[in-house]
Design an enzyme around this catalytic site. Sequence first.
Site, PDB file in Angstrom:
ATOM      1  N   GLY A 167       0.853  -1.182   0.000  1.00  0.00           N
ATOM      2  CA  GLY A 167       0.000   0.000   0.000  1.00  0.00           C
ATOM      3  C   GLY A 167       0.886   1.229   0.000  1.00  0.00           C
ATOM      4  CB  CYS A 168       0.532   4.424   1.766  1.00  0.00           C
ATOM      5  SG  CYS A 168       1.462   5.920   2.122  1.00  0.00           S
ATOM      6  CG  PHE A 169       6.023   4.768  -1.016  1.00  0.00           C
ATOM      7  CD1 PHE A 169       5.671   5.987  -0.502  1.00  0.00           C
ATOM      8  CD2 PHE A 169       6.389   4.709  -2.353  1.00  0.00           C
ATOM      9  CE1 PHE A 169       5.684   7.141  -1.259  1.00  0.00           C
ATOM     10  CE2 PHE A 169       6.415   5.852  -3.141  1.00  0.00           C
ATOM     11  CZ  PHE A 169       6.057   7.075  -2.587  1.00  0.00           C
ATOM     12  CD1 TRP A 170       5.295   8.424   2.061  1.00  0.00           C
ATOM     13  CD2 TRP A 170       3.383   9.277   2.826  1.00  0.00           C
ATOM     14  NE1 TRP A 170       5.041   9.573   1.351  1.00  0.00           N
ATOM     15  CE2 TRP A 170       3.872  10.114   1.803  1.00  0.00           C
ATOM     16  CE3 TRP A 170       2.194   9.612   3.453  1.00  0.00           C
ATOM     17  CZ2 TRP A 170       3.213  11.266   1.411  1.00  0.00           C
ATOM     18  CZ3 TRP A 170       1.539  10.768   3.053  1.00  0.00           C
ATOM     19  CH2 TRP A 170       2.049  11.586   2.042  1.00  0.00           C
ATOM     20  CB  CYS A 171       2.180   2.855   6.074  1.00  0.00           C
ATOM     21  SG  CYS A 171       1.082   4.238   6.413  1.00  0.00           S
TER      22      CYS A 171
END
Length: 176
Positions: free
Chosen positions: A9-13
């Site tokens: 999913g979101c690479f930030w997480c």
Amino acid sequence: MEKAMFAGGCFWCMVQPFDQLPGIKAIVSGYSGGHTKNPTYEQVKTGETGHYEVVEITYDSEQFPYSKLLELYWPQIDPTDDGGQFQDRGSQYRTAIFYYTEEQKQLAEASKAELNNSNRFNKLIVTAILPASTFYRAEEEHQDFYKKQPKAYKQDRAQSGRDEFIAMNWKENKPR
């Protein structure tokens, strides 16, 4: 040093759970798996490039074996969702394990089979296991986002539903 690549999913997480562990030397946010060369964030987020948002991890396999990376990866995601992750919807937010070696492929397939057979979820595990393709580093503003923009990161993560899912489905592996 070896490399591993995961889409969650979101690479930030996907950076923080792996960051600052013994044997993890670098975590870079980026894009992979698609058909557009040198994609930008703006292009990838449209879902039209074929790319996944990924993290590429450089690690010392003597200190932190690939099997341990897999054990840490699964509890960060909803492996039954093929339409994205949590609030982030679209092909760019699907989950995948990208393997660089035959050994990584075999370990990933075995860990996926083990998760499928665990009956932890009442749906099939749909996380793809794919050969690694060209990795494109994301723009600098996306690197270590949780450190650079802690308030925005925490707010986005809180709104996503990721932490609630993890707490409910991965009780013994709660996020930091």
